[in-house]
Motif scaffolding. Structure first.
Motif, PDB file in Angstrom:
ATOM      1  N   GLN A  15       6.176 -21.361 -23.865  1.00 45.97           N
ATOM      2  CA  GLN A  15       6.611 -20.153 -24.547  1.00 45.97           C
ATOM      3  C   GLN A  15       6.595 -20.365 -25.877  1.00 45.97           C
ATOM      4  OE1 GLN A  15       7.620 -17.341 -24.818  1.00 45.97           O
ATOM      5  NE2 GLN A  15       8.956 -16.918 -23.309  1.00 45.97           N
ATOM      6  N   ASP A  95      11.961 -18.290 -17.766  1.00 51.28           N
ATOM      7  CA  ASP A  95      10.731 -19.356 -18.037  1.00 51.28           C
ATOM      8  C   ASP A  95      11.021 -20.418 -17.148  1.00 51.28           C
ATOM      9  OD1 ASP A  95      10.026 -17.951 -20.276  1.00 51.28           O
ATOM     10  OD2 ASP A  95      10.622 -19.187 -21.633  1.00 51.28           O
ATOM     11  N   SER A 388       9.003 -23.359 -21.534  1.00 50.20           N
ATOM     12  CA  SER A 388       9.804 -23.744 -22.628  1.00 50.20           C
ATOM     13  C   SER A 388      10.122 -25.268 -22.640  1.00 50.20           C
ATOM     14  CB  SER A 388      11.080 -22.929 -22.470  1.00 50.20           C
ATOM     15  OG  SER A 388      10.941 -21.737 -23.168  1.00 50.20           O
TER      16      SER A 388
END
Length: 805
Positions: A15, A95, A388
């Motif tokens: 991300q 995520d 992430s």
């Protein structure tokens, strides 16, 4: 084929830092609401949370963070760090978050689950095993209760009513196996009341790389009892007497084949037969190949253990007994014969689903793991998920020493024992990660000879896992364990008793020392082992010992001349490290290709399953079955109900569409002439007849799907032969199963029509037994252990390095 750095993985599937910055900014805004949250009574949390518009209102999202932080503090005694809130926010955005071992993924996942529920969703928190699912559900329950959220867990020991109650909760914790098997068991339902598994909504995956990548290669199977084929003992006796010259094993150890001399030996021993003639090529030769697979490829205490009179497979990526897992295609029975054990049930496949397809049912999927970046390409390619990376709350100060590489396994083991003895002298706790049961026991033996006492954790005693791991950080402890992935118990320095003096002493000694006895096929598993040391800013160190005889090298590198060590102790220096890293990169490429190949082959079958499931749900939830059978068999319907015959002509079966799964009201199979005045006793109630029609159509749909899966299995087992004829195995596979599936709807309905005409249907319902139709009275679930889609691409990768040696 250079080493992929974290920055490269970010480009591939992580991300953006912009969104991370937004999360950090929101957490700072939450601080402004801390005082408001602290003044709330415990019973006010749920009401205040319901007022929040988390999805659309930024200020409300900040209030949610303040509220959940205070609630966790009061109910669990855990005040979430900013990084845990940051992880929860990224989970709410869908995520996969990377949080290091000991950084509090369990709490971050629970906070995200609260957030999803407050937005009106049902959440499944999916783990790698029952132990973690049950533990986390119990641990986090007070937090959920503070918000009026019902949370439960489903496990192997849950009965049907407990499962229904668990799935009715707002948050359900469960292992990927249990949730998947419940989805499969629903394919036995004969009414909507029998359904257990709910409509999927949000999935939060713990140990996401293990579940989404490692387990994605393993199909879950629902099987039913059938006539068992007893393996031929004589064939196994002959195979057991074969010499090395009679068979060849390929470089990656996945396939064993007869040599010409071997074929001649087997043919003579079996009475002068021809293995390759029409009589034997599809029977005897198949049994010989299966027996060779069991005899020469599957090793006791590496691939399986024998316990309590049975063969128990070992999950290589976790070092545990793989519950409910077995080999397909007669291999299980062959191993049981090899070990002199009684035969377990065999049966036919009723339904199957891959983990990838199972999780693809969820509209929202997110996850957390300590090693997400290294799996970023798989997450992006197969699940459309981004990663992430969440920074640690306290900087990692663990020291990772360079690998120590040796020419032979013997020299490596000698070096490990010497290193352990030296470190043990100081009292520093040591955790040694091995690859399999045999290696763990062998190393413990050599350590004992050197005067070092150790505790062994492997698949033979995994019930003691939590206790053993909890004490691995104690002063003087030496723990030898198979794979550490998914072992959820934290290792506390000083041991589990929270003795501060003992902790301080271990800290002075440098924390936990982690030793790996060889690189894994993927760096992710190496990192998971290293991550056991240095949790939450603790000191620690790690080092891996490897040899050029390790499987990761022998399977993935080829040498014109074996490298020679310049040292007496067999150490290979920097060149050895380069070779080990090169071998691991090839292995990772092979795994990625294998995953991609599995996905390519399973994608069409998964789509076909979706069609069948949609049809099945339509039959379960409506009177479609009776409507179609009434149109197709108006005489029979009139006779059963005592109503006048409907003059409507039956529909043409050619309208049936295999692509949509919609079955026509008739079939191309001509119905025999019937006497509409056939006596059936009292007229059958419409509701009873609707259920009877439902059971008839479902029986033949399920039968057709099971037959189709058997056909797919047969095609899959022989598809590699297509490549010998320069055909594309994948194209041929798709063509064959598409052609076969196109006939399924018509044939299933034609058989249903026949049963509707012939079966005894009374006021009590349908008696399928009168038509000699029987469902399996015994069913069980298991996981196919081996992956049959080894690809040419993978083999090419493994061989390519030989060109450059």
């Amino acid at each position: 084929m250079g080493k992929l750095t974290n920055s490269m993985w970010r480009l591939l599937g992580s991300q953006s830092t912009r969104n991370q910055s937004k999360s950090v900014s929101l957490i700072k805004e939450a601080d402004a609401h801390t005082e408001w949250a602290e003044k709330l009574d415990d019973d006010a949390f749920a009401g205040e949370a319901e007022k929040l518009e988390i999805a659309s209102n930024k200020d409300d999202r900040a209030r949610f963070l303040a509220l959940v932080r205070e609630a966790a503090d009061r109910t669990l005694g855990l005040r979430p760090f900013d990084v845990q809130l940051q992880g929860a926010l990224r989970l709410l955005e869908g995520d996969v978050v990377e949080m290091a071992t000991g950084e509090g993924k369990t709490l971050a996942g629970a906070i995200a689950a609260v957030g999803h529920v407050l937005q009106g969703h049902r959440v499944h928190v999916i783990s790698v095993n029952d132990y973690l699912a049950t533990r986390d559900a119990e641990w986090m329950a007070p937090l959920f209760a503070a918000f009026g959220i019902v949370s439960k867990a489903v496990s192997e020991n849950s009965d049907r009513e407990q499962r229904k109650a668990a799935y009715a909760a707002d948050v359900t914790y469960g292992s990927v196996n249990e949730i998947g098997f419940d989805v499969l068991r629903d394919q036995l339902a004969l009414s909507t009341d029998d359904l257990v598994s709910p409509k999927p909504d949000v999935a939060i995956i713990d140990e996401a790389d293990s579940v989404l990548v490692d387990e994605a290669l393993v199909p879950l199977v629902l099987a039913g009892s059938t006539e068992a084929v007893v393996p031929d003992q004589k064939i196994h006796d002959v195979v057991g007497r074969m010499k090395n010259k009679h068979y060849e094993i390929d470089t990656d150890g996945r396939n064993v084949t007869l040599t010409e001399e071997g074929a001649a030996f087997v043919e003579e021993e079996l009475g002068g037969i021809n293995l390759y003639d029409e009589e034997h090529v599809g029977t005897t030769l198949v049994h010989v190949n299966v027996a060779m697979h069991a005899q020469y490829l599957l090793e006791r205490d590496i691939h399986y253990i024998v316990r309590d009179g049975g063969v128990h497979l070992i999950n290589a990526s976790r070092g545990r007994v793989a519950q409910l897992q077995r080999w397909p295609d007669g291999v299980q029975a062959a191993v049981e014969i090899k070990e002199g054990l009684s035969q377990t049930d065999s049966g036919e496949m009723i339904d199957t689903i891959t983990v990838q397809a199972l999780l693809g049912r969820y509209p929202t999927v997110c996850g957390m793991t300590g090693t997400a970046l290294a799996a970023g390409e798989q997450f992006r390619q197969f699940y459309d998920l981004l990663v992430s990376q969440i920074p640690p709350n306290t900087p990692n100060v663990r020291v990772d020493e360079p690998d120590r590489v040796y020419d032979t396994k013997a020299n490596k083991v000698e070096a490990i024992v010497a290193y352990v003895a030296e470190v043990h002298e100081t009292g520093q706790p040591i955790l040694i990660g091995t690859h399999d049961v045999a290696e763990s026991e062998e190393l413990a033996y050599f350590l004992d000879k050197a005067g070092v006492n150790s505790v062994v954790l492997n698949a033979k005693n995994d019930a003691e896992e939590a206790k053993i791991i909890a004490e691995a950080g104690a002063l003087d402890a030496v723990t030898v364990s198979t794979q550490m992935a998914g072992r959820g118990t934290d290792i506390r320095l000083g041991g589990s008793q929270d003795d501060e003096k003992a902790r301080e002493k271990v800290v002075e000694l440098g924390g936990l020392c982690v030793i790996g006895t060889g690189r894994h096929d993927t760096e992710r598993l190496d990192s998971q082992l290293r991550g056991r040391a240095g949790r939450q800013g603790d000191p620690g160190r790690s080092v891996f010992f490897s040899s050029l005889e390790d499987p990761v090298v022998t399977k993935n590198l080829a040498f014109k001349r074996d490298p020679v060590s310049p040292s007496e102790d067999g150490s290979m220096g920097a060149k050895g490290i380069d070779l080990i890293e090169q071998a691991q990169r090839v292995a990772e490429g092979v795994m990625l290709e294998l995953h991609a190949n599995t996905w390519r082959y399973n994608k069409l079958v998964n789509q076909q399953r979706d069609i069948v499931v949609a049809r099945r749900m339509e039959i379960l939830g409506t009177d479609t079955a009776l409507t179609e059978l009434k149109e197709a068999e108006p005489d029979r319907y009139a006779a059963l109900t005592g109503s006048p015959k409907d003059e409507t002509e039956p529909a043409d079966a050619s309208d049936r569409d295999a692509e949509t799964g919609a079955e026509p009201a008739s079939s191309e199979v001509d119905a025999p002439e019937q006497d509409s005045a056939v006596a059936v006793g009292e007229p059958v109630d419409e509701e009873v007849l609707a259920q009877a029609a439902r059971e008839i159509v479902l029986f033949h749909l399920d039968r057709a799907w099971a037959d189709h899966l058997a056909f797919v299995s047969d095609v899959r087992a022989s598809i590699h032969l297509r490549s010998l004829g320069k055909e594309s195995p994948l194209d041929e596979f798709h063509k064959l199963i598409l052609d076969e599936f196109s006939t399924l709807p018509n044939e299933a309905f034609a058989n249903a029509r026949s049963t509707f005409r012939e079966a005894t249907i009374t006021a009590d319902g349908v008696d399928l037994g009168t038509a000699d139709l029987h469902r399996s009275t015994t069913t069980w679930t298991y996981m196919v252990h081996d992956n049959l889609f080894a690809s040419g691409g993978a083999k090419t990768l493994q061989g390519i390095i030989g060109i450059f040696r």
